[in-house]
Design a protein around this motif. Structure first.
Motif, PDB file in Angstrom:
ATOM      1  N   HIS A  54      21.738  14.323  -4.515  1.00 52.12           N
ATOM      2  CA  HIS A  54      21.220  15.688  -4.075  1.00 52.12           C
ATOM      3  C   HIS A  54      22.222  16.689  -4.458  1.00 52.12           C
ATOM      4  CE1 HIS A  54      18.746  18.493  -1.396  1.00 52.12           C
ATOM      5  NE2 HIS A  54      19.850  19.345  -1.955  1.00 52.12           N
ATOM      6  N   HIS A  56      22.337  20.466  -7.367  1.00 51.39           N
ATOM      7  CA  HIS A  56      21.676  21.441  -7.897  1.00 51.39           C
ATOM      8  C   HIS A  56      22.458  21.922  -9.380  1.00 51.39           C
ATOM      9  CE1 HIS A  56      18.892  22.616  -4.383  1.00 51.39           C
ATOM     10  NE2 HIS A  56      19.790  21.992  -3.956  1.00 51.39           N
ATOM     11  N   HIS A 207      13.510  19.988   0.768  1.00 53.42           N
ATOM     12  CA  HIS A 207      14.400  20.428   1.800  1.00 53.42           C
ATOM     13  C   HIS A 207      13.899  20.753   3.127  1.00 53.42           C
ATOM     14  CE1 HIS A 207      16.800  21.002  -2.121  1.00 53.42           C
ATOM     15  NE2 HIS A 207      17.811  21.634  -1.369  1.00 53.42           N
ATOM     16  N   HIS A 239      18.601  17.248   3.923  1.00 56.40           N
ATOM     17  CA  HIS A 239      19.198  18.270   4.912  1.00 56.40           C
ATOM     18  C   HIS A 239      18.955  17.988   6.500  1.00 56.40           C
ATOM     19  CE1 HIS A 239      20.981  20.688   2.066  1.00 56.40           C
ATOM     20  NE2 HIS A 239      20.033  20.780   1.183  1.00 56.40           N
ATOM     21  N   ASP A 306      25.282  18.325  -2.956  1.00 60.68           N
ATOM     22  CA  ASP A 306      24.253  19.665  -3.054  1.00 60.68           C
ATOM     23  C   ASP A 306      25.031  20.389  -4.042  1.00 60.68           C
ATOM     24  OD1 ASP A 306      22.339  20.755  -2.051  1.00 60.68           O
ATOM     25  OD2 ASP A 306      23.141  21.483  -0.367  1.00 60.68           O
TER      26      ASP A 306
HETATM   27 ZN   LIG Z   1      19.963  21.221  -1.781  1.00 64.69          ZN
END
Ligand SMILES: [Zn+2]
Length: 425
Positions: A54, A56, A207, A239, A306
């Motif tokens: 996970h 971005h 998410h 999450h 993340d």
């Molecule tokens: Zn995320």
């Protein structure tokens, strides 16, 4: 053998072994092997490689641009990112992502699942990442999640942009129900994503409930829809931090249904450690999902980082070991049996998510272990045990992707008054 790793220590096995690699796979694990090229583990740990499950990548290295996140909250981060999206260009995304990918490789990452914000009608970041994905194949495998950061129904055309992203080649369907304006839009968001999965055969990674609001309860909708559409093993919730704040009776019922639905859960300890609890006065909640309770119930839980230096998290260098180190403290996982869960949460557990394997207890986790027949995606460490790695956070000695050394770091050596210091008992 194409390559033999000499004198390797494996978790859960007494003594040292040689690991023979052939055709990109682990061909033999024996006390002594010969033939082919050799590298030595020097009596140290060899583990499976890391799956960064996970992240971005589109936002990576944008911290402070166009402005710093002063409150440190998730919501200010989303607002800053929405401003930055307007200035995305192919070159901008390429420069940042191509700079960071080698950081991940040096830390032992062979697979990255990245969410990409598709609330940009030009889909600039998605197109740039699709190009990069094809270019780096062989060094690092990338899965792209079509992620509607500003909502599917609260952002005009969000649902159509997700569809368009999948048509262009995104691998996974994303979502963000807790960010939608109403609860009804949130439910619609989950239902849309899962019906798209049913239609297309693609996996889902949403998410879900990334908030301290204990009224945010979209994970139950994910479980119900996964059961109804028979998608078990193909659906992950990222999450799920609101679970921290649910009353225990509700959390118990929910965890039972998450297990029953065969949902995967992905926690994100470094980001959620700094993003959650921002509306609390003392005592301040830890915004982490119930990792230990989920694992105890037999749910597959993996850990992702993340971010690396973005509007949500100003730190990071692409090292999943940091994720585990934070989780050990913040998730109260310092007990012996809990510590033993940390490496699998970066290796075999995220690999099961990547390959859409249904996990029941330890069943479904066999595909990414140091075992004969498995892909030779491996890390050779400069320390003997997982505990030593978690404690000293060393750079990886060698990283192997499909049987080939793709990264190498010369070991750091410290001297005090001329005496070599090693941080080992
Ligand atoms: Zn995320």
């Amino acid at each position: 053998m194409d390559l033999v790793i000499k004198d390797a220590r494996l978790t859960g096995r007494e003594g040292l072994v040689d690991i023979g690699l052939e055709g990109g796979r682990i061909a033999a694990i024996e006390p002594r092997l010969h033939g082919g090229e050799e590298i030595s583990a020097e009596g140290n740990l060899v583990s499976p490689s890391f799956y960064e499950i996970h992240i971005h990548l589109d936002a990576i290295l944008t911290e402070g641009d166009p402005r710093p996140n002063r409150s440190g909250s998730l919501w200010e981060g989303i607002a800053i990112w929405a401003e930055r999206v307007g200035r995305l260009s192919r070159e901008d995304v390429r420069a940042r992502v191509l700079k960071v990918l080698p950081w991940f490789v040096a830390h032992g990452v062979t697979h990255i699942r990245t969410h990409v914000d598709v609330c940009d009608p030009s889909l600039t970041a998605l197109k740039a990442l699709l190009e990069i994905k094809a270019e780096v194949k062989g060094l690092i495998d990338i899965q792209i999640v079509a992620f509607p950061q500003l909502g599917m129904f609260s952002f005009e055309g969000g649902d159509a942009l997700v569809r368009q992203a999948l048509e262009l080649g995104a691998d996974v369907i994303g979502g963000i129900p807790h960010y939608e304006i109403t609860r009804e839009y949130g439910v619609q968001n989950v239902k849309f994503a899962l019906s798209l999965a049913h239609e297309s055969g693609l996996p889902v990674d949403i998410h879900c409930d990334e908030t301290d609001d204990d009224h945010s309860r979209f994970l139950e909708t994910m479980a119900a829809e996964t059961l109804r559409l028979r998608l078990s093993g193909r659906v992950a919730a990222s999450h799920a931090t609101a679970m921290h704040s649910y009353n225990n009776a509700y959390a118990d019922k929910l965890i039972g249904n998450v297990k029953r639905a065969g949902l995967h859960v992905i926690c994100n300890p470094p980001d959620n450690a700094v993003l959650q609890g921002r509306f609390d006065h003392y005592p301040i909640r830890r915004g982490l999902t119930r990792v230990k309770e989920l694992l105890a119930a037999g749910v597959n839980v993996a850990a992702g980082h993340d971010s690396v230096m973005d509007p949500w998290y100003p730190m990071g260098k692409g090292d999943p070991l940091h994720t585990a180190f934070v989780l050990l403290h913040y998730g109260l996982m310092s007990g012996r049996e809990d510590r033993e869960q940390l490496f699998p949460m970066l290796t075999s557990r995220p690999a099961a998510i990547w390959h859409n394997r249904l996990v029941r207890g330890s069943e479904g986790l066999e595909g990414h272990a140091v075992a004969v027949g498995n892909p030779a995606d491996l890390i050779v460490w400069p320390v003997p045990t997982e505990d030593d790695a978690l404690r000293t956070l060393p750079m990886r000695r060698y990283v192997l992707k499909r049987g080939k050394v793709v990264a190498e770091t010369r070991p750091e050596v410290s001297y005090v008054q001329g005496q070599e210091v090693r941080f080992l008992r």
